[in-house]
Design a protein around this motif. Structure first.
Motif, PDB file in Angstrom:
ATOM      1  N   ASN A 165       1.474 -40.258  12.041  1.00  0.00           N
ATOM      2  CA  ASN A 165       0.329 -40.534  11.181  1.00  0.00           C
ATOM      3  C   ASN A 165      -0.966 -40.244  11.937  1.00  0.00           C
ATOM      4  N   VAL A 166      -1.956 -39.763  11.175  1.00  0.00           N
ATOM      5  CA  VAL A 166      -3.265 -39.423  11.730  1.00  0.00           C
ATOM      6  C   VAL A 166      -4.316 -40.020  10.800  1.00  0.00           C
ATOM      7  N   GLU A 167      -4.964 -41.082  11.261  1.00  0.00           N
ATOM      8  CA  GLU A 167      -6.017 -41.730  10.472  1.00  0.00           C
ATOM      9  C   GLU A 167      -7.373 -41.111  10.798  1.00  0.00           C
ATOM     10  N   ASN A 168      -8.330 -41.354   9.912  1.00  0.00           N
ATOM     11  CA  ASN A 168      -9.709 -40.952  10.199  1.00  0.00           C
ATOM     12  C   ASN A 168     -10.669 -41.978   9.610  1.00  0.00           C
ATOM     13  N   ALA A 169     -11.932 -41.817   9.910  1.00  0.00           N
ATOM     14  CA  ALA A 169     -12.932 -42.801   9.497  1.00  0.00           C
ATOM     15  C   ALA A 169     -13.050 -42.915   7.982  1.00  0.00           C
ATOM     16  N   ALA A 170     -12.678 -41.892   7.244  1.00  0.00           N
ATOM     17  CA  ALA A 170     -12.703 -41.944   5.787  1.00  0.00           C
ATOM     18  C   ALA A 170     -11.385 -42.554   5.296  1.00  0.00           C
ATOM     19  N   TYR A 171     -11.005 -43.646   5.942  1.00  0.00           N
ATOM     20  CA  TYR A 171      -9.773 -44.353   5.655  1.00  0.00           C
ATOM     21  C   TYR A 171      -9.682 -44.659   4.166  1.00  0.00           C
ATOM     22  N   PRO A 172      -8.648 -44.347   3.463  1.00  0.00           N
ATOM     23  CA  PRO A 172      -7.311 -43.981   3.896  1.00  0.00           C
ATOM     24  C   PRO A 172      -7.013 -42.484   3.791  1.00  0.00           C
ATOM     25  N   GLU A 173      -7.956 -41.640   4.046  1.00  0.00           N
ATOM     26  CA  GLU A 173      -7.765 -40.193   3.907  1.00  0.00           C
ATOM     27  C   GLU A 173      -7.024 -39.557   5.075  1.00  0.00           C
ATOM     28  N   GLY A 174      -6.119 -40.270   5.670  1.00  0.00           N
ATOM     29  CA  GLY A 174      -5.346 -39.741   6.787  1.00  0.00           C
ATOM     30  C   GLY A 174      -4.113 -38.991   6.325  1.00  0.00           C
ATOM     31  N   ILE A 175      -3.239 -38.745   7.269  1.00  0.00           N
ATOM     32  CA  ILE A 175      -1.999 -38.027   7.017  1.00  0.00           C
ATOM     33  C   ILE A 175      -0.839 -38.911   7.458  1.00  0.00           C
ATOM     34  N   CYS A 176       0.151 -39.055   6.617  1.00  0.00           N
ATOM     35  CA  CYS A 176       1.336 -39.835   6.958  1.00  0.00           C
ATOM     36  C   CYS A 176       2.252 -39.031   7.874  1.00  0.00           C
TER      37      CYS A 176
END
Length: 134
Positions: free
Chosen positions: A43-54
């Protein structure tokens, strides 16, 4: 080493690379393509949570980037009290690239494990046959 052990090792290793500064919930996934090649994702999260990648989506993306479009087994690992199933979006992604009877093993870092199938995770999955008249 069995294929399941190899998948567990691959998912465990890639889980350490997860970028989860917001949730601190690292997830690793490993899938086997029809060719037998193992693909990993975390998983890769970013500051525009929850716009990350599972993790599952990352592993599938790696498989597709390598030119494969069919998975034959999957394993997901997380540090949780019980095995964690893929989110709804990842269930749909797994169903896009794997048959209903494909085994998905859900594991924890403590060694708890549960096996299921893509069909059990997403009964009544939406697929290309639903668009045949379009």
């Amino acid at each position: 080493m069995s294929q399941l052990d190899t998948l567990l090792k691959a998912a465990t290793e890639v889980r350490e690379n997860a970028h989860a500064p917001y949730s601190n919930f690292k997830v690793g996934a490993a899938i086997v393509g029809k060719s037998g090649t193992i693909y990993q994702g975390c998983n890769v999260e970013n500051a525009a949570y929850p716009e990350g990648i599972c993790a599952e989506a990352g592993a599938i993306a790696a498989m597709v980037a390598a030119g494969e479009t069919e998975l034959v087994e999957a394993l997901v690992i997380a540090d949780s009290p019980a095995p964690v199933a893929p989110c709804g979006g990842c269930r749909q992604k797994l169903a896009e690239f794997g048959a209903r009877d494909v085994t998905v093993t859900l594991t924890t870092t403590d060694g708890l494990s549960a096996a299921t199938t893509i069909g059990d995770l997403l009964p009544g999955a939406f697929d290309a046959t639903h668009m045949e008249r379009s």
